[in-house]
Design a protein around this motif. Structure first.
Motif, PDB file in Angstrom:
ATOM      1  N   LEU A   9       3.882  10.503  44.512  1.00  0.00           N
ATOM      2  CA  LEU A   9       3.928  11.478  45.459  1.00  0.00           C
ATOM      3  C   LEU A   9       5.150  12.055  45.486  1.00  0.00           C
ATOM      4  O   LEU A   9       5.396  13.202  45.335  1.00  0.00           O
ATOM      5  N   GLY A  10       6.356  11.244  45.460  1.00  0.00           N
ATOM      6  CA  GLY A  10       7.636  11.663  45.629  1.00  0.00           C
ATOM      7  C   GLY A  10       7.924  12.488  44.212  1.00  0.00           C
ATOM      8  O   GLY A  10       8.677  13.752  44.382  1.00  0.00           O
ATOM      9  N   ARG A  13       5.936  15.726  44.068  1.00  0.00           N
ATOM     10  CA  ARG A  13       6.845  16.718  45.040  1.00  0.00           C
ATOM     11  C   ARG A  13       7.807  17.300  44.615  1.00  0.00           C
ATOM     12  O   ARG A  13       8.178  18.487  44.828  1.00  0.00           O
ATOM     13  N   TYR A  78       3.109  11.344  51.910  1.00  0.00           N
ATOM     14  CA  TYR A  78       4.485  11.188  51.573  1.00  0.00           C
ATOM     15  C   TYR A  78       5.322  10.854  52.694  1.00  0.00           C
ATOM     16  O   TYR A  78       6.190  10.133  52.518  1.00  0.00           O
TER      17      TYR A  78
END
Length: 193
Positions: A9-10, A13, A78
């Motif tokens: 997710l990081g 993102r 997140y």
């Protein structure tokens, strides 16, 4: 909690839009295979599961590549995972490592607050283990277990205190500050050959 889920997710993102190979290349380049047990298969599994859960959307990009974009639900997930990784001292170091890798996603004040929660929890664990070691009677060798827990919590508290002090002193660019890689889509795209 899964360190792989947080890291995937990081990275998505961070780029704003990323494909599996880019995500894997970054994570392997960071050494996440060693400190978070991330494998190529676990990355693709996480991408599928996060898409199924509504945290990511997949889009086909020429030439037949699948790109992923984080959704509002994914942003919330997140942030939840990141906050938990920083505030909760777990016995597995991969979660903290993932949180540290993505630390600039938070404002300085929020990071200091979460790490201060972690520090209090570690100090409490240290004190409980110290008391347990002092009260333990039989079998005598089990006392070493409490000593290990006390030492681990004490060293974790010392390190956390130092990081809180460094952040409070202005080290590392955090979300909203010049030079921070913390904003969604702020990472420069890598040119992959």
């Amino acid at each position: 909690m899964s360190a792989t889920r947080l890291l995937v997710l990081g990275v998505v993102r961070g780029y704003g839009r990323a494909h599996g190979y880019l995500i894997g290349n970054d994570l392997m380049g960071w050494g996440a295979g060693e400190w978070a047990n991330v494998k190529w298969g676990s990355i693709y599994h996480a991408l599928k599961q996060l898409t199924k859960d509504g945290c990511l959307v997949d889009e086909t990009a020429p030439p037949g590549r699948t790109d992923y974009v984080i959704t509002p639900k994914g942003e919330a997930e997140y942030r939840r995972l990141l906050r938990d990784a920083l505030r909760r001292p777990e016995t597995r170091p991969d979660l903290l490592a993932a949180g540290l890798a993505l630390l600039p996603s938070l404002t300085r004040a929020e990071a200091v607050g979460l790490l201060t929660e972690r520090l209090a929890a570690l100090e409490s664990r240290r004190d409980v283990a110290r008391r347990q070691a002092g009260e333990w009677r039989e079998p005598v060798h089990v006392k070493e277990l409490y000593g290990l827990w006390e030492h681990t919590a004490a060293s974790g508290a010392e390190w956390t205190r130092g990081l809180v002090e460094r952040l409070a002193a202005g080290e590392y660019p955090m979300a909203g500050e010049p030079g921070s890689p913390g904003a969604p889509g702020s990472w420069g795209m890598l040119k992959l050959e």
